[in-house]
Design a protein around this motif. Structure first.
Motif, short mmCIF file in Angstrom:
data_model
loop_
_atom_site.label_atom_id
_atom_site.label_comp_id
_atom_site.label_asym_id
_atom_site.label_seq_id
_atom_site.Cartn_x
_atom_site.Cartn_y
_atom_site.Cartn_z
N TRP A 42 0.87 -1.27 -0.02
CA TRP A 42 0.08 -0.04 0.19
C TRP A 42 0.76 1.20 0.14
O TRP A 42 0.62 2.35 -0.59
N HIS A 43 1.99 1.23 0.60
CA HIS A 43 3.01 2.21 0.67
C HIS A 43 3.97 2.31 -0.47
O HIS A 43 4.55 3.43 -0.42
N SER A 44 3.73 1.69 -1.34
CA SER A 44 4.66 1.39 -2.46
C SER A 44 3.86 1.15 -3.76
O SER A 44 4.41 0.33 -4.68
N LEU A 45 2.60 1.58 -3.89
CA LEU A 45 1.82 1.04 -4.94
C LEU A 45 2.52 1.22 -6.48
O LEU A 45 2.28 0.44 -7.12
N PRO A 46 3.20 2.65 -6.49
CA PRO A 46 3.85 2.62 -7.98
C PRO A 46 4.85 1.54 -8.14
O PRO A 46 4.61 1.24 -9.32
N LYS A 47 5.55 1.35 -7.35
CA LYS A 47 6.52 0.18 -7.67
C LYS A 47 6.09 -1.17 -7.61
O LYS A 47 6.23 -1.99 -8.54
N VAL A 48 4.76 -1.58 -7.11
CA VAL A 48 4.12 -2.72 -6.90
C VAL A 48 3.48 -2.74 -8.43
O VAL A 48 3.48 -3.80 -9.21
N THR A 49 2.94 -1.62 -8.84
CA THR A 49 2.08 -1.60 -10.08
C THR A 49 3.24 -1.81 -11.25
O THR A 49 3.06 -2.61 -12.20
N ALA A 50 4.31 -1.03 -11.24
CA ALA A 50 5.29 -1.39 -12.15
C ALA A 50 5.71 -2.75 -12.24
O ALA A 50 5.97 -3.31 -13.30
N PHE A 51 6.07 -3.28 -11.11
CA PHE A 51 6.50 -4.86 -11.19
C PHE A 51 5.36 -5.52 -11.61
O PHE A 51 5.59 -6.66 -12.38
N PHE A 52 4.04 -5.50 -11.41
CA PHE A 52 2.95 -6.46 -12.06
C PHE A 52 3.15 -6.25 -13.46
O PHE A 52 2.68 -7.17 -14.16
N ALA A 53 2.95 -4.72 -13.83
CA ALA A 53 3.33 -4.64 -15.27
C ALA A 53 4.22 -5.41 -15.85
O ALA A 53 4.27 -6.01 -17.10
N THR A 69 -4.55 -5.07 -0.56
CA THR A 69 -5.77 -5.23 0.41
C THR A 69 -5.80 -6.58 0.75
O THR A 69 -6.20 -6.81 1.98
N THR A 70 -5.74 -7.47 -0.01
CA THR A 70 -5.98 -8.66 0.34
C THR A 70 -4.86 -9.36 1.32
O THR A 70 -5.30 -10.12 2.47
N GLU A 71 -3.85 -8.78 1.22
CA GLU A 71 -2.84 -9.20 2.24
C GLU A 71 -2.85 -8.51 3.48
O GLU A 71 -3.00 -9.11 4.46
N LEU A 72 -3.40 -7.18 3.50
CA LEU A 72 -3.31 -6.49 4.65
C LEU A 72 -4.71 -6.98 5.49
O LEU A 72 -4.46 -7.31 6.46
N VAL A 73 -5.62 -7.05 4.76
CA VAL A 73 -7.02 -7.47 5.47
C VAL A 73 -7.24 -8.93 6.06
O VAL A 73 -7.45 -9.30 7.08
N GLY A 74 -6.54 -9.74 4.71
CA GLY A 74 -6.72 -11.30 5.20
C GLY A 74 -5.73 -11.56 6.15
O GLY A 74 -5.99 -12.60 6.90
N GLY A 75 -4.58 -10.78 5.99
CA GLY A 75 -3.64 -11.08 7.23
C GLY A 75 -4.05 -10.75 8.63
O GLY A 75 -3.87 -11.59 9.46
N LEU A 76 -4.70 -9.77 8.64
CA LEU A 76 -5.53 -9.24 10.02
C LEU A 76 -6.39 -10.04 10.36
O LEU A 76 -6.51 -10.63 11.62
N LEU A 77 -7.29 -10.50 9.61
CA LEU A 77 -8.10 -11.68 9.86
C LEU A 77 -7.57 -13.05 10.38
O LEU A 77 -7.97 -13.65 11.11
N LEU A 78 -6.65 -13.36 9.64
CA LEU A 78 -5.96 -14.52 10.06
C LEU A 78 -5.32 -14.53 11.38
O LEU A 78 -5.37 -15.39 12.19
N ALA A 79 -4.60 -13.35 11.63
CA ALA A 79 -4.08 -13.13 12.95
C ALA A 79 -5.01 -13.08 14.05
O ALA A 79 -4.45 -13.66 15.17
N LEU A 80 -6.13 -12.61 13.89
CA LEU A 80 -7.09 -12.27 15.03
C LEU A 80 -7.99 -13.77 14.87
O LEU A 80 -8.31 -13.93 15.90
N GLY A 81 -7.99 -14.62 13.82
CA GLY A 81 -8.62 -15.80 14.16
C GLY A 81 -10.25 -15.38 13.74
O GLY A 81 -10.94 -15.96 14.36
N LEU A 82 -10.54 -14.40 12.96
CA LEU A 82 -11.70 -13.81 12.72
C LEU A 82 -12.09 -14.26 11.19
O LEU A 82 -11.41 -13.69 10.33
#
Length: 156
Positions: A42-53, A69-82
């Protein structure tokens, strides 16, 4: 022979006692790692976008947002067990896509009988942790477990 079997079955239950702690450790360790990688994306979206391209991923900007978003939210859900099993599914998909796009050499080596690069690739432990939670659930040290107990109690 029955004394041996009794002793063996008593011993066999001991490692089972560690199962819940192991599930918690896996969820916390790899859930927080997913949060960290998602936050970093999320804090390096231009770099990630360039890498994906560079990898030929279609709609690289959109997919960079989706993966972050998947990694951030999914990781939080995984850690919480929610919503653990529900949250693990998109993480698994993201790691399969990571293998298919950026770890093609590792997949090729695996197909040719050399699994080492596949197991050494960055997505492997993330994929494995997500699969463990999908298959075994989050364990009793989780929000899911507490909510389930509360729901079952109120349904009585």
């Amino acid at each position: 022979m029955s004394a041996f079997l009794r002793t063996y079955y008593r011993y066999e239950t001991l490692p089972g006692l560690l199962q819940d702690a192991l599930l918690l450790a896996i969820r916390l360790t790899w859930g927080l790692q997913f949060v960290q990688t998602g936050w970093g994306k999320w804090h390096s979206l231009p770099k990630v976008t360039a890498f994906f391209a560079e990898l030929g991923i279609p709609l690289p900007a959109l997919n960079a947002h989706v993966v972050a978003t998947t990694e951030l939210v999914g990781g939080l859900l995984l850690a919480l067990g929610l919503l653990s099993r529900l949250g693990a599914a998109p993480l698994i998909f993201a790691m399969i896509v990571a293998y298919a796009t950026s770890e093609q050499e590792a997949i090729g080596q695996l197909m040719h009988g050399n699994p080492d690069p596949f197991f050494a690739a960055a997505p492997f432990l993330f994929l494995l942790a997500s699969l463990v939670v999908l298959v075994f659930g989050p364990g009793p040290y989780s929000v899911d477990f507490a909510l389930k107990k509360k729901f079952e109690k109120s349904a009585e």
